[in-house]
Motif scaffolding. Structure first.
Motif, PDB file in Angstrom:
ATOM      1  N   GLY A  81     -47.418  23.908  22.223  1.00  0.00           N
ATOM      2  CA  GLY A  81     -46.274  24.637  22.754  1.00  0.00           C
ATOM      3  C   GLY A  81     -44.990  23.852  22.667  1.00  0.00           C
ATOM      4  N   ARG A  83     -41.952  21.421  20.184  1.00  0.00           N
ATOM      5  CA  ARG A  83     -41.005  21.556  19.083  1.00  0.00           C
ATOM      6  C   ARG A  83     -40.399  20.196  18.766  1.00  0.00           C
ATOM      7  NH1 ARG A  83     -39.519  23.297  23.855  1.00  0.00           N
ATOM      8  NH2 ARG A  83     -37.520  22.742  24.821  1.00  0.00           N
ATOM      9  N   GLU A  91     -29.900  22.348  20.817  1.00  0.00           N
ATOM     10  CA  GLU A  91     -30.561  21.745  21.971  1.00  0.00           C
ATOM     11  C   GLU A  91     -30.404  20.223  22.020  1.00  0.00           C
ATOM     12  OE1 GLU A  91     -34.905  21.827  24.281  1.00  0.00           O
ATOM     13  OE2 GLU A  91     -34.712  22.751  22.318  1.00  0.00           O
ATOM     14  N   ARG A 110     -42.195  18.961  24.693  1.00  0.00           N
ATOM     15  CA  ARG A 110     -43.084  19.985  25.259  1.00  0.00           C
ATOM     16  C   ARG A 110     -42.414  20.552  26.501  1.00  0.00           C
ATOM     17  NH1 ARG A 110     -48.554  17.467  26.830  1.00  0.00           N
ATOM     18  NH2 ARG A 110     -48.921  19.577  27.609  1.00  0.00           N
ATOM     19  N   GLY A 111     -42.467  21.862  26.647  1.00  0.00           N
ATOM     20  CA  GLY A 111     -41.857  22.509  27.802  1.00  0.00           C
ATOM     21  C   GLY A 111     -40.894  23.588  27.356  1.00  0.00           C
ATOM     22  N   ARG A 112     -40.609  24.520  28.257  1.00  0.00           N
ATOM     23  CA  ARG A 112     -39.820  25.693  27.882  1.00  0.00           C
ATOM     24  C   ARG A 112     -38.317  25.524  28.089  1.00  0.00           C
ATOM     25  NH1 ARG A 112     -44.433  27.587  30.373  1.00  0.00           N
ATOM     26  NH2 ARG A 112     -43.431  27.579  32.406  1.00  0.00           N
ATOM     27  N   ASP A 114     -34.359  24.104  28.164  1.00  0.00           N
ATOM     28  CA  ASP A 114     -33.443  23.600  27.143  1.00  0.00           C
ATOM     29  C   ASP A 114     -33.014  22.182  27.530  1.00  0.00           C
ATOM     30  OD1 ASP A 114     -31.395  24.520  24.817  1.00  0.00           O
ATOM     31  OD2 ASP A 114     -30.352  23.263  26.275  1.00  0.00           O
ATOM     32  N   GLU A 201     -45.500  21.872  32.235  1.00  0.00           N
ATOM     33  CA  GLU A 201     -45.471  23.280  32.643  1.00  0.00           C
ATOM     34  C   GLU A 201     -44.196  23.623  33.396  1.00  0.00           C
ATOM     35  OE1 GLU A 201     -48.944  23.972  34.928  1.00  0.00           O
ATOM     36  OE2 GLU A 201     -50.337  23.677  33.248  1.00  0.00           O
ATOM     37  N   LEU A 204     -40.103  19.218  31.376  1.00  0.00           N
ATOM     38  CA  LEU A 204     -40.133  18.829  29.968  1.00  0.00           C
ATOM     39  C   LEU A 204     -40.806  17.472  29.819  1.00  0.00           C
ATOM     40  CD1 LEU A 204     -36.465  19.731  28.869  1.00  0.00           C
ATOM     41  CD2 LEU A 204     -38.558  20.925  28.166  1.00  0.00           C
TER      42      LEU A 204
END
Length: 385
Positions: A81, A83, A91, A110-112, A114, A201, A204
């Motif tokens: 998950g 980038r 970003e 890792r992490g959603r 920004d 979760e 980051l």
């Protein structure tokens, strides 16, 4: 937007060069990521292509460059998950550019959230691995206080202060970033696998090294410059004289960031390094509000500290002066009290009756004495003496 070739080349270079390699940074700046990688892979390249860099270092680069498969690394981080973010991406945190030629080639994430947005309002909380209960308490309290005020807590996910800082932010349901000295898919230390998973979760997990990379002592030290550059300030909670946390703090100071320290017992070796910082460039802080006063916007001042407000503190000046003139012990004539306070006899009587109604003095015949309440309040005001 960064080109595909540039991204692939930078992903490859994270396997080729060590983090913070100033020689690699110089050639990366001169040739660009694609040009740098091509020159490493071209064995026929002119020998002066990397003039000024040692042959052994260049040979190591060439050996590793021949075996890179950046596509596999990008796929690997994607399966977690994650980038890969590089300079030029929206970003990318631009404050990392302050590192010059030691700037990261790119960041695996890792992490959603920004990263660039979070980094703009972030504070590093770092310190000793073998911390005391006091240090762990202070790190947790600081981190939770910062998180409650909307600040992102950045640390290194190590045992001790780092872990306490992450837990404090998570407990406050706030934002936290773990900067690793290994691949973002490698939970290190192993004892923090669950914590790093929670950070990924809720926050980051970031690092300079590609998936599958393991930490080394030098990588921990080099990782600290990223923590310092990424944040608006660094708080050190417990650190000995020879501590990696001091490296982070001094890097922050060189970069023009705020450097802060939490004081401890002067007899504790774990606070010796922090106290040395406080004797120099660091600012003493004891709570989140004091940290925010330094790193936050203009006007975000910590509340003024003072002792408890006593009833006698609320008296009008004339009444307070008469009360101060009252001796402890036996009842005192009004005339003596007037002489002591510098007031007239009539004014002194008026103030004495006012103080009587408030419970500070009592009358004994024509004389006056302090009540027990007034005596206790006077002692408290003097610090119990």
């Amino acid at each position: 937007m960064t080109s595909v070739d540039e991204r692939l080349a930078r992903a490859a270079l994270t396997r080729v060069v060590e983090p913070g390699d100033v020689h690699a940074g110089r050639w990366l700046r001169q040739y660009g990521a694609v040009g740098f990688l091509q020159r490493l892979r071209d064995v026929a390249e002119a020998p002066d292509a990397f003039a000024g860099t040692g042959e052994k270092r260049v040979a190591g680069w060439r050996l590793r460059a021949a075996n890179t498969e950046p596509g596999r690394d990008l796929d690997a981080v994607g399966r977690h998950g994650g980038r890969f973010v590089v300079p030029g991406d929206v970003e990318w945190p631009r404050q990392l550019d302050d590192l010059g030629d030691t700037r990261p080639v790119g960041l695996w994430i890792r992490g959603r959230a920004d990263l660039r947005t979070w980094a703009l309002r972030s504070v590093a909380v770092v310190g000793a691995r073998a911390c005391t209960p006091y240090g762990a308490h202070m790190a947790t309290t600081l981190a939770s206080g910062l998180a409650e005020e909307g600040w992102v807590v950045v640390s290194g996910a190590a045992f001790g202060i780092d872990g306490a800082a992450h837990r404090g932010a998570l407990a406050a349901r706030g934002a936290t970033v773990a900067v690793l000295a290994c691949g973002v898919d490698i939970p290190y230390p192993r004892g923090h696998a669950g914590l790093i998973g929670r950070v990924a979760e809720q926050g980051l997990v970031i690092g300079e090294l590609p998936p599958g990379s393991h930490p080394t002592p030098s990588r921990f030290i080099l990782r600290n410059r990223v923590i310092a550059a990424l944040t608006r300030g660094t708080v050190v909670v417990e650190a000995e004289y020879r501590s990696g946390s001091l490296v982070t703090a001094r890097a922050a100071a060189r970069l023009g960031r705020h450097t802060m320290g939490v004081p401890g017992a002067v007899t504790s070796g774990l606070s010796a390094g922090v106290h040395e910082l406080l004797r120099g460039e660091a600012t003493l802080v004891t709570e989140a509000a004091e940290v925010i006063e330094l790193v936050g916007d203009m006007g975000q001042l910590a509340p003024v500290r003072r002792g408890p407000v006593l009833p006698r503190d609320l008296l009008a000046p004339d009444a307070a002066r008469v009360l101060e003139a009252m001796p402890a012990g036996p009842a005192t004539p009004v005339g003596d009290i007037a002489d002591r306070s510098g007031a007239t006899l009539d004014d002194t009587l008026v103030r004495l009756y006012e103080l009587h109604s408030l419970g500070f003095v009592e009358r004994q015949g024509d004389d006056w004495r302090l009540t027990n309440t007034a005596t206790e309040g006077a002692n408290a005001r003097r610090g119990g003496t």
